[in-house]
Design a protein around this motif. Structure first.
Motif, mmCIF file in Angstrom:
data_model
loop_
_atom_site.group_PDB
_atom_site.id
_atom_site.type_symbol
_atom_site.label_atom_id
_atom_site.label_comp_id
_atom_site.label_asym_id
_atom_site.label_seq_id
_atom_site.Cartn_x
_atom_site.Cartn_y
_atom_site.Cartn_z
ATOM 1 N N LYS A 143 19.373 6.452 -48.706
ATOM 2 C CA LYS A 143 18.575 6.057 -49.858
ATOM 3 C C LYS A 143 17.287 5.374 -49.413
ATOM 4 O O LYS A 143 17.299 4.484 -48.567
ATOM 5 C CB LYS A 143 19.394 5.110 -50.748
ATOM 6 C CG LYS A 143 18.686 4.745 -52.032
ATOM 7 C CD LYS A 143 19.577 3.851 -52.899
ATOM 8 C CE LYS A 143 18.875 3.479 -54.182
ATOM 9 N NZ LYS A 143 19.743 2.599 -55.056
ATOM 10 N N GLY A 144 16.181 5.793 -50.002
ATOM 11 C CA GLY A 144 14.874 5.236 -49.692
ATOM 12 C C GLY A 144 14.116 6.004 -48.610
ATOM 13 O O GLY A 144 12.957 5.694 -48.322
ATOM 14 N N THR A 145 14.776 7.037 -48.019
ATOM 15 C CA THR A 145 14.114 7.797 -46.946
ATOM 16 C C THR A 145 12.884 8.535 -47.464
ATOM 17 O O THR A 145 11.791 8.469 -46.870
ATOM 18 C CB THR A 145 15.099 8.798 -46.317
ATOM 19 O OG1 THR A 145 16.221 8.091 -45.776
ATOM 20 C CG2 THR A 145 14.420 9.597 -45.225
ATOM 21 N N THR A 146 13.019 9.252 -48.560
ATOM 22 C CA THR A 146 11.895 10.032 -49.088
ATOM 23 C C THR A 146 10.783 9.118 -49.585
ATOM 24 O O THR A 146 9.588 9.422 -49.403
ATOM 25 C CB THR A 146 12.372 10.952 -50.223
ATOM 26 O OG1 THR A 146 13.419 11.808 -49.743
ATOM 27 C CG2 THR A 146 11.238 11.809 -50.748
ATOM 28 N N ALA A 147 11.116 7.999 -50.211
ATOM 29 C CA ALA A 147 10.090 7.055 -50.661
ATOM 30 C C ALA A 147 9.296 6.521 -49.474
ATOM 31 O O ALA A 147 8.060 6.367 -49.554
ATOM 32 C CB ALA A 147 10.743 5.900 -51.427
ATOM 33 N N GLY A 148 9.979 6.272 -48.366
ATOM 34 C CA GLY A 148 9.281 5.804 -47.172
ATOM 35 C C GLY A 148 8.351 6.860 -46.599
ATOM 36 O O GLY A 148 7.233 6.558 -46.148
ATOM 37 N N VAL A 149 8.798 8.122 -46.627
ATOM 38 C CA VAL A 149 7.945 9.214 -46.144
ATOM 39 C C VAL A 149 6.713 9.354 -47.028
ATOM 40 O O VAL A 149 5.583 9.545 -46.545
ATOM 41 C CB VAL A 149 8.740 10.538 -46.102
ATOM 42 C CG1 VAL A 149 7.814 11.725 -45.818
ATOM 43 C CG2 VAL A 149 9.844 10.465 -45.058
ATOM 44 N N ALA A 150 6.911 9.223 -48.359
ATOM 45 C CA ALA A 150 5.782 9.348 -49.284
ATOM 46 C C ALA A 150 4.760 8.240 -49.062
ATOM 47 O O ALA A 150 3.538 8.491 -49.100
ATOM 48 C CB ALA A 150 6.294 9.308 -50.714
ATOM 49 N N LYS A 151 5.220 7.051 -48.851
ATOM 50 C CA LYS A 151 4.308 5.938 -48.632
ATOM 51 C C LYS A 151 3.532 6.070 -47.329
ATOM 52 O O LYS A 151 2.352 5.680 -47.236
ATOM 53 C CB LYS A 151 5.112 4.625 -48.640
ATOM 54 C CG LYS A 151 4.262 3.372 -48.529
ATOM 55 C CD LYS A 151 5.127 2.123 -48.637
ATOM 56 C CE LYS A 151 4.266 0.861 -48.560
ATOM 57 N NZ LYS A 151 5.098 -0.384 -48.680
ATOM 58 N N LYS A 152 4.175 6.663 -46.329
ATOM 59 C CA LYS A 152 3.545 6.776 -45.015
ATOM 60 C C LYS A 152 2.699 8.039 -44.865
ATOM 61 O O LYS A 152 1.645 8.015 -44.212
ATOM 62 C CB LYS A 152 4.642 6.757 -43.944
ATOM 63 C CG LYS A 152 4.125 6.811 -42.529
ATOM 64 C CD LYS A 152 5.284 6.770 -41.529
ATOM 65 C CE LYS A 152 4.773 6.840 -40.107
ATOM 66 N NZ LYS A 152 5.891 6.809 -39.130
ATOM 67 N N GLU A 153 3.145 9.138 -45.454
ATOM 68 C CA GLU A 153 2.513 10.437 -45.207
ATOM 69 C C GLU A 153 1.711 10.979 -46.393
ATOM 70 O O GLU A 153 1.299 12.135 -46.365
ATOM 71 C CB GLU A 153 3.596 11.472 -44.848
ATOM 72 C CG GLU A 153 4.480 11.081 -43.686
ATOM 73 C CD GLU A 153 3.734 11.099 -42.355
ATOM 74 O OE1 GLU A 153 2.672 11.741 -42.283
ATOM 75 O OE2 GLU A 153 4.222 10.460 -41.398
ATOM 76 N N TRP A 154 1.420 10.177 -47.408
ATOM 77 C CA TRP A 154 0.812 10.707 -48.626
ATOM 78 C C TRP A 154 -0.545 11.373 -48.378
ATOM 79 O O TRP A 154 -0.930 12.320 -49.082
ATOM 80 C CB TRP A 154 0.681 9.605 -49.679
ATOM 81 C CG TRP A 154 -0.263 8.492 -49.317
ATOM 82 C CD1 TRP A 154 0.036 7.346 -48.674
ATOM 83 C CD2 TRP A 154 -1.669 8.438 -49.606
ATOM 84 N NE1 TRP A 154 -1.078 6.554 -48.522
ATOM 85 C CE2 TRP A 154 -2.141 7.214 -49.100
ATOM 86 C CE3 TRP A 154 -2.562 9.284 -50.247
ATOM 87 C CZ2 TRP A 154 -3.470 6.821 -49.199
ATOM 88 C CZ3 TRP A 154 -3.895 8.902 -50.354
ATOM 89 C CH2 TRP A 154 -4.338 7.688 -49.829
#
Length: 559
Positions: A343-354
Motif C-alpha cells: 500500500k502506498g507504492t503507486t502513490a510514491g511512484v506518482a509523486k516521484k515520477e510525475w
C-alpha cells in the motif's frame, strides 16, 4: 579459269574469282594468279566454288548433289558483268547473268539431296569436288534398286492402331516386336530421329513400374494439395471443442483491436486454435463487435464460440475500471491491489515520477497544486495485471486523458469561457463532476460556477463556497461541515475563504462533466442545494430562493 557463269567448268574458290576481280561488278576478270588486291596471289586451300542455293527459278527443278544447275543469263546483250558488264546474281539463291536465255549453265555450289527437301551439305572446307558439267555424268543414270531410298511417308495427325505401327507396350504385344527393321525399307516415324538406327527399344518391367509410380505419385500429390486448398478456402477453420482446459491464460487486448487482431492475440496465447475460427464466431455472435480493450482471463484451448461468450462476460475482464469523479488517491490504492504491491507504492511512484509520465505542458502551473496528476487519470478501463509496473499503468491513463482533452479543445476554449488556461477548464469540470448528482444538472452546475466567478457577482463576491473543495483538501467526503471549521481554514482549496477556483482539479471528471464545462446553460443560476442530501439537486437564482431550498435540505436530513 573461266569467268563466273560463262566457262565450261568449275574451279576451286580463289581470290581471282570475278566476284572479287575486274570481272565481278562492272569490270574485267583478273588474270590467272593475279590478286585483285595489290597484285599478289592469295594462298588459300583448294575449295569448290560455292554459293548458297535454295531453288531453281523458272524451271521447277532442283538438281541433286553434284549436278549442274541451269542458269539464266543476264539481261545485258554485251554479256559484260555488273552494271555494264557481266553480272552474277540470283533470285532466291538462283545465279543470274543478266541477259536472255542462251542455254548456258553454271555449276550449283551446294547441291541438294533428292530425298532431303532441305538440301544436303557441300564438301568440307578445302576438299575436292568433281565438276560434271557438260559430261556424261551430268545426268547420271538411276541408282540400282538396292540403293534406292523410298520417299518419306506423309505425316498425319492420325494415331496408328496396334497393327499399324503402335508400340507393343500400348498394343499389348511383345516388347521384342518393337524394332526398327533396317532391311525392310520401312522407316515410319523413327526416320526423323536418325536414319538406319536399328537399335532395339524396350520398356523393361522396372521402367514401366517407375512410370506407374511417378504417375501415381503425381496424382496423389495433386489430390493432397487440392484437398488442402479446398479445406483452406471452403472447409471449416480449425477449432477446439468445448470450454477449454482448467489452465487459466491472461491476455491483453489493445485499444481499437478488431476481430482479426483479437484472434491473433488469442491464438498466440493458446486460447483458440485459429484466427479464422475466432473471426467467424465473433461475426456469428450478435454482440461480438462489443468486445472491449482490456485484460481478460480465459481458458486454454477453448472453442472460438466459447471464447467470444466469455469475453463478453464482465467476469472475464481483468481491467481496472476508473469511475467518473474518482480522486487520484482512490486510483493509486486500486493499482496497488491489482499489482499486488505494498500500500502506498503507486502513490510514491506518482509523486516521484510525475514529470516523466507525459503530462501536457499546461499542467501543474500552480505551486499550490497538491497532486500534479489529479485530473489526468482519465476515467476508463485499463489493463492492469500482476507483473506490470505502476509507472506503466499511470502513463497509459495520462495519455488517455491528454488525448481526450485535445479532442475536446480545452486549450482553445479557455478564452471563450473567460478562464486563464485549460487547466482551469479542467478544474471547473472536476467541480461539476463532484457537485452534480445527475447528468441532467451538469450544465446548470457549470453555469453556477461561471456566474460566481464573475466580478459583478454581489451575492457571493467570487466565492464558490463548494463543500467538495474543502472535502478534497481534508481527504474526506463529508456533507456536514461546521461553519467554524470552514471559516478557520485558509487552505487554497477552501473555496469558502479563498476567492476563485482552487489551484487545480479535485478529481478526474468524465466526458459528460467536461462537455458541460464547455457548454454551460445561460439561465442565471447562482445557487444549488441537494435537497434530499443524496442525488436530487435543485437550483435557484436568488438568495431568497436558496433559503427555501436549504429548509428542504434540513428537513430531509433530520428525518
Amino acid at each position: 579459269m573461266t569467268e563466273y557463269g560463262r566457262g565450261a567448268g568449275s574451279e576451286p574458290w580463289h581470290p581471282e574469282d570475278p566476284l572479287y576481280g575486274d570481272g565481278g561488278w562492272g569490270g574485267q576478270q583478273a588474270g590467272a594468279g593475279q590478286s585483285p588486291y595489290g597484285g599478289q596471289p592469295g594462298h588459300y586451300p583448294q575449295q569448290p566454288q560455292q554459293s548458297q542455293q535454295y531453288g531453281e527459278w523458272g524451271t521447277g527443278q532442283q538438281p541433286a548433289y553434284g549436278q549442274p544447275q541451269q542458269q539464266s543469263p543476264g539481261y545485258d546483250p554485251q554479256q559484260q558483268g555488273g552494271y555494264g558488264g557481266q553480272q552474277t546474281g540470283g533470285y532466291d539463291g538462283q545465279q543470274y547473268d543478266g541477259g536472255w536465255d542462251t542455254g548456258q549453265h553454271a555449276p550449283m555450289p551446294y547441291g541438294a539431296d533428292a530425298v532431303d527437301p532441305y538440301g544436303g551439305q557441300g564438301g568440307a572446307y578445302g576438299g575436292e569436288q568433281q565438276d560434271y558439267y557438260r559430261t556424261s555424268d551430268a545426268y547420271p543414270p538411276p541408282e540400282p534398286p538396292a540403293r534406292r531410298r523410298p520417299a518419306p511417308e506423309p505425316e498425319t495427325d492420325w494415331d496408328p492402331g496396334p497393327d499399324q505401327g503402335e508400340h507393343a507396350f500400348f498394343a499389348g504385344g511383345d516388347d521384342d516386336d518393337d524394332r526398327d527393321d533396317e532391311g525392310s525399307g520401312r522407316r515410319g516415324r523413327g526416320d526423323r530421329r536418325g536414319r538406319g538406327s536399328g537399335t532395339k527399344k524396350r520398356r523393361s518391367g522396372c521402367a514401366c513400374l517407375l512410370v506407374v509410380l511417378v504417375f501415381g505419385g503425381g496424382i496423389g500429390g495433386v489430390g493432397y494439395f487440392g484437398y488442402q486448398f479446398y479445406q483452406d478456402r471452403f472447409g471449416p477453420a480449425p477449432d477446439y471443442a468445448g470450454n477449454g482446459t482448467s489452465e487459466k491464460v491472461t491476455v491483453e487486448i489493445p485499444k481499437g483491436a478488431g476481430g482479426y487482431e483479437i484472434g491473433q492475440v488469442l491464438k498466440r496465447a493458446g486460447i483458440v486454435k485459429s484466427v479464422d475460427a475466432f473471426v467467424a464466431a465473433q461475426t456469428e455472435n450478435p454482440d461480438g463487435n462489443t468486445i472491449q480493450a482490456g485484460v481478460y482471463t480465459l481458458n486454454a484451448k477453448m472453442s472460438a464460440a466459447a471464447a467470444v461468450e466469455l469475453m463478453l462476460n464482465p467476469k472475464s475482464r481483468n481491467n481496472l475500471i476508473i469511475p467518473e469523479g474518482r480522486r487520484n488517491s482512490w486510483v493509486y490504492a486500486e493499482i496497488d491491489k491489482r499489482l499486488e504491491l505494498r500500500k502506498g507504492t503507486t502513490a510514491g511512484v506518482a509523486k516521484k515520477e510525475w514529470k516523466s509520465l507525459g503530462l501536457p505542458d499546461w499542467a501543474n502551473n500552480n505551486k499550490d497544486i497538491k497532486d500534479p496528476l489529479e485530473g489526468f487519470l482519465y476515467p476508463s478501463a485499463y489493463p492492469v495485471a500482476k507483473g506490470m509496473k505502476p509507472e506503466f499503468v499511470l502513463k497509459a491513463m495520462v495519455q488517455q486523458a491528454t488525448e481526450k482533452y485535445e479532442e475536446l479543445g480545452l486549450k482553445e476554449k479557455a478564452d471563450d469561457l473567460n478562464l486563464k488556461n485549460p487547466l482551469q477548464v479542467l478544474t471547473v469540470a472536476s467541480l461539476v463532476q463532484a457537485e452534480g448528482k445527475t447528468h441532467d444538472d451538469y450544465r446548470k452546475m457549470a453555469e453556477v460556477v461561471y456566474n460566481r466567478l464573475k466580478p459583478t457577482n454581489t451575492e457571493t463576491y467570487q466565492l464558490l463556497q463548494f463543500d467538495s473543495t474543502f472535502n478534497y483538501l481534508k481527504g474526506e467526503s463529508n456533507i456536514h461541515i461546521s461553519e467554524s471549521e470552514i471559516n478557520s481554514n485558509q487552505d487554497p482549496y477552501n473555496t469558502y475563504t479563498q476567492k476563485g477556483l482552487p489551484p487545480g482539479p479535485i478529481d478526474n471528471p468524465g466526458e459528460d462533466a467536461l462537455e458541460a464545462a464547455l457548454n454551460p446553460t445561460d439561465d442565471g443560476w447562482l445557487y444549488f442545494v441537494a435537497t434530499d442530501g443524496m442525488s436530487k439537486t435543485e437550483f435557484a437564482k436568488t438568495h431568497a430562493e436558496f433559503l427555501k431550498l436549504k429548509e428542504k435540505f434540513d428537513a430531509s436530513t433530520k428525518q
